[in-house]
Design a protein around this motif. Structure first.
Motif, PDB file in Angstrom:
ATOM      1  N   VAL A   1      10.478   5.149  -0.459  1.00 40.43           N
ATOM      2  CA  VAL A   1       9.777   4.735   0.761  1.00 40.43           C
ATOM      3  C   VAL A   1       9.092   5.955   1.376  1.00 40.43           C
ATOM      4  O   VAL A   1       9.744   6.928   1.748  1.00 40.43           O
ATOM      5  CB  VAL A   1      10.741   4.102   1.774  1.00 40.43           C
ATOM      6  CG1 VAL A   1       9.966   3.641   3.004  1.00 40.43           C
ATOM      7  CG2 VAL A   1      11.500   2.949   1.147  1.00 40.43           C
ATOM      8  N   GLY A   2       7.788   5.892   1.455  1.00 38.25           N
ATOM      9  CA  GLY A   2       7.034   6.966   2.083  1.00 38.25           C
ATOM     10  C   GLY A   2       6.245   6.433   3.254  1.00 38.25           C
ATOM     11  O   GLY A   2       6.389   5.277   3.657  1.00 38.25           O
ATOM     12  N   ARG A   3       5.391   7.254   3.799  1.00 40.43           N
ATOM     13  CA  ARG A   3       4.564   6.864   4.936  1.00 40.43           C
ATOM     14  C   ARG A   3       3.126   7.269   4.636  1.00 40.43           C
ATOM     15  O   ARG A   3       2.871   8.407   4.227  1.00 40.43           O
ATOM     16  CB  ARG A   3       5.074   7.519   6.223  1.00 40.43           C
ATOM     17  CG  ARG A   3       6.377   6.929   6.718  1.00 40.43           C
ATOM     18  CD  ARG A   3       7.083   7.830   7.700  1.00 40.43           C
ATOM     19  NE  ARG A   3       7.566   9.049   7.070  1.00 40.43           N
ATOM     20  CZ  ARG A   3       8.679   9.133   6.361  1.00 40.43           C
ATOM     21  NH1 ARG A   3       9.439   8.057   6.191  1.00 40.43           N
ATOM     22  NH2 ARG A   3       9.056  10.270   5.805  1.00 40.43           N
ATOM     23  N   LYS A   4       2.216   6.321   4.847  1.00 45.22           N
ATOM     24  CA  LYS A   4       0.811   6.584   4.542  1.00 45.22           C
ATOM     25  C   LYS A   4      -0.056   6.186   5.733  1.00 45.22           C
ATOM     26  O   LYS A   4      -0.007   5.043   6.185  1.00 45.22           O
ATOM     27  CB  LYS A   4       0.381   5.811   3.296  1.00 45.22           C
ATOM     28  CG  LYS A   4      -1.055   6.093   2.886  1.00 45.22           C
ATOM     29  CD  LYS A   4      -1.381   5.477   1.550  1.00 45.22           C
ATOM     30  CE  LYS A   4      -2.800   5.826   1.123  1.00 45.22           C
ATOM     31  NZ  LYS A   4      -3.106   5.299  -0.234  1.00 45.22           N
ATOM     32  N   PRO A   5      -0.858   7.104   6.236  1.00 52.21           N
ATOM     33  CA  PRO A   5      -1.746   6.762   7.351  1.00 52.21           C
ATOM     34  C   PRO A   5      -2.814   5.759   6.912  1.00 52.21           C
ATOM     35  O   PRO A   5      -3.382   5.876   5.825  1.00 52.21           O
ATOM     36  CB  PRO A   5      -2.382   8.104   7.729  1.00 52.21           C
ATOM     37  CG  PRO A   5      -1.494   9.142   7.131  1.00 52.21           C
ATOM     38  CD  PRO A   5      -0.926   8.533   5.890  1.00 52.21           C
ATOM     39  N   THR A   6      -3.051   4.759   7.742  1.00 49.53           N
ATOM     40  CA  THR A   6      -4.140   3.808   7.519  1.00 49.53           C
ATOM     41  C   THR A   6      -4.905   3.651   8.826  1.00 49.53           C
ATOM     42  O   THR A   6      -4.477   4.137   9.883  1.00 49.53           O
ATOM     43  CB  THR A   6      -3.616   2.438   7.066  1.00 49.53           C
ATOM     44  OG1 THR A   6      -2.971   1.790   8.174  1.00 49.53           O
ATOM     45  CG2 THR A   6      -2.642   2.563   5.903  1.00 49.53           C
TER      46      THR A   6
ATOM     47  N   ALA B   1      -5.083   1.144  10.594  1.00 49.80           N
ATOM     48  CA  ALA B   1      -4.292   0.336  11.532  1.00 49.80           C
ATOM     49  C   ALA B   1      -3.043   1.050  12.021  1.00 49.80           C
ATOM     50  O   ALA B   1      -2.378   0.571  12.944  1.00 49.80           O
ATOM     51  CB  ALA B   1      -3.903  -0.981  10.862  1.00 49.80           C
ATOM     52  N   GLY B   2      -2.703   2.182  11.420  1.00 45.84           N
ATOM     53  CA  GLY B   2      -1.475   2.886  11.763  1.00 45.84           C
ATOM     54  C   GLY B   2      -0.797   3.393  10.499  1.00 45.84           C
ATOM     55  O   GLY B   2      -1.410   3.483   9.432  1.00 45.84           O
ATOM     56  N   THR B   3       0.489   3.691  10.600  1.00 47.75           N
ATOM     57  CA  THR B   3       1.232   4.246   9.475  1.00 47.75           C
ATOM     58  C   THR B   3       1.895   3.123   8.689  1.00 47.75           C
ATOM     59  O   THR B   3       2.683   2.353   9.240  1.00 47.75           O
ATOM     60  CB  THR B   3       2.297   5.238   9.958  1.00 47.75           C
ATOM     61  OG1 THR B   3       1.676   6.246  10.762  1.00 47.75           O
ATOM     62  CG2 THR B   3       2.991   5.894   8.778  1.00 47.75           C
ATOM     63  N   ALA B   4       1.561   3.039   7.409  1.00 48.52           N
ATOM     64  CA  ALA B   4       2.140   2.010   6.534  1.00 48.52           C
ATOM     65  C   ALA B   4       3.204   2.637   5.649  1.00 48.52           C
ATOM     66  O   ALA B   4       3.237   3.851   5.434  1.00 48.52           O
ATOM     67  CB  ALA B   4       1.053   1.382   5.669  1.00 48.52           C
TER      68      ALA B   4
ATOM     69  N   ASP C   1      -4.366  -1.395   1.096  1.00 50.69           N
ATOM     70  CA  ASP C   1      -4.502  -0.219   1.952  1.00 50.69           C
ATOM     71  C   ASP C   1      -3.616   0.926   1.471  1.00 50.69           C
ATOM     72  O   ASP C   1      -3.846   2.092   1.823  1.00 50.69           O
ATOM     73  CB  ASP C   1      -4.124  -0.557   3.399  1.00 50.69           C
ATOM     74  CG  ASP C   1      -5.191  -1.379   4.101  1.00 50.69           C
ATOM     75  OD1 ASP C   1      -6.294  -1.520   3.526  1.00 50.69           O
ATOM     76  OD2 ASP C   1      -4.920  -1.889   5.198  1.00 50.69           O
ATOM     77  N   VAL C   2      -2.596   0.599   0.689  1.00 53.38           N
ATOM     78  CA  VAL C   2      -1.659   1.605   0.194  1.00 53.38           C
ATOM     79  C   VAL C   2      -1.934   1.953  -1.266  1.00 53.38           C
ATOM     80  O   VAL C   2      -1.982   3.120  -1.641  1.00 53.38           O
ATOM     81  CB  VAL C   2      -0.202   1.112   0.354  1.00 53.38           C
ATOM     82  CG1 VAL C   2       0.781   2.116  -0.245  1.00 53.38           C
ATOM     83  CG2 VAL C   2       0.126   0.878   1.825  1.00 53.38           C
TER      84      VAL C   2
END
Length: 362
Positions: A31-36, A38-41, A112-113
């Motif tokens: 599980v990571g975090r990716k800026p989009t 709309a926010g962080t996905a 988006d990811v």
């Protein structure tokens, strides 16, 4: 929890016994975090469900990895509704971890990811060719007619199919990242991979030397350096993503190849390394079985994967199901009529590998 077989099911003795589960659950790894915009996905993660039998006879768990556009359900039940390999290995006394690779099944795909989807949706025509060509003929193990509109097993398989990640390389980098984190969490394990999930075994063993104790690669993607339109090429031999060679390889174009004659009718010539051969050091020291069926589109080239591994120093063995007395299988042996027989054969092979069955309990 005790699971009993359906009433009236005619199955082998092991399959007919009830199964008591001492522990089960699920989690995600990677599980990571990716800026989009709309926010962080959440970055693409891998879903893992596990069950541990009360009668745990083997210290090493088995991790089951699906292929292509499939998902972990490939191992949970067959397309015609019988218990799958996950149940059979549990009944034999193994703890079993079944994954949905990133972007598949319960590891949802979001553009988006993972990037926009490319190509057409999986079709009945393609899935029929890949998995049940020859259905209805004498000796076929596909559990249905193979006819579109007249095969409920084919309908069930189709319902499980989803998109594949856009490229081989993206698929494999996600496998490496999430598979390594899974073994960091559960410790040493046996990996069973299928088809396009085959590189999961090669890359996770490369990323976590010593934690992979055996690999059973069922109909793995290949042969070496193969190319599939829209997905890319296995530039590193068995993988599209970089893998460790010795002497080191900085660019896959450094891998010099030659065509090795198959030496038999109906089997294709495949690429191996030209001299001097570079080894795959992190794929050494544990047993590998490359399993090939007889009616699969992969049948003519499956030996190429085993040959490439052995040439690079791996302890690789080619298991042709017909030579084990198991015939009529296609590209999905875990879903066919004789799925239990194939599972028994694989467990018998695994039982002969000391490194895979005698590891001290953690």
């Amino acid at each position: 929890m005790t699971i009993s077989p359906p009433a009236g099911t005619a199955e082998p003795a092991r399959a007919a016994s009830s199964l008591t589960i001492s522990e089960q659950g699920a989690f995600w790894v990677g599980v990571g975090r990716k800026p989009t915009e709309a926010g962080t996905a959440a970055e693409a993660a891998m879903y893992v469900q596990y069950q541990i039998p009360a009668d745990l006879r083997y210290p090493l768990p088995v991790v089951m990895v699906h292929g292509g556009g499939g998902q972990g359900t490939d191992y949970l039940s067959t397309p015609d509704g019988r218990p799958g390999w996950a149940t059979r290995f549990l009944q034999a006394g193994y703890a079993v971890y079944v994954v949905d690779r990133p972007g598949h099944g319960r590891s949802p795909y979001h553009p988006d990811v993972l990037g926009p989807l490319e190509g057409a949706a999986p079709t009945y025509e393609f899935i029929r060719w890949l998995f049940c060509d020859g259905a209805g003929r004498p000796g076929s193990q596909w559990p249905g007619s193979g006819q579109i509109g007249d095969d409920s097993a084919l309908d069930q398989l189709m319902a499980s199919q989803g998109p594949a990640l856009p490229t081989f390389t993206e698929n494999e980098e996600q496998m490496r990242r999430c598979g390594a984190e899974l073994l960091d969490r559960i410790g040493p394990a046996v990996l069973i991979t299928h088809s396009m999930g085959g590189p999961f075994g090669w890359l996770v063993a490369d990323a976590r030397p010593g934690l992979v104790k055996a690999i059973i690669a069922v109909e793995p993607i290949g042969p070496p350096f193969t190319e599939l339109p829209g997905f890319g090429r296995l530039d590193w031999g068995l993988t599209a993503a970089p893998i460790t060679y010795e002497p080191p390889v900085r660019d896959p174009q450094e891998l010099r190849t030659r065509l090795r004659a198959a030496g038999a009718d109906g089997v294709q010539d495949c690429l191996v390394q030209d001299e001097p051969v570079r080894s795959l050091p992190n794929l050494k020291g544990f047993p590998i079985a490359v399993v090939v069926a007889d009616t699969s589109p992969f049948a003519p080239s499956g030996h190429g994967v085993a040959d490439y591994l052995a040439q690079a120093g791996a302890d690789a063995e080619l298991l042709r199901l017909p030579e084990m007395g198991i015939t009529g299988n296609g590209h999905l042996p875990m879903g066919e009529k004789n799925s239990d027989e194939v599972a028994e054969a694989l467990m018998a092979w695994l039982g002969k590998q000391p490194a895979a069955v005698e590891e001290d309990a953690r």
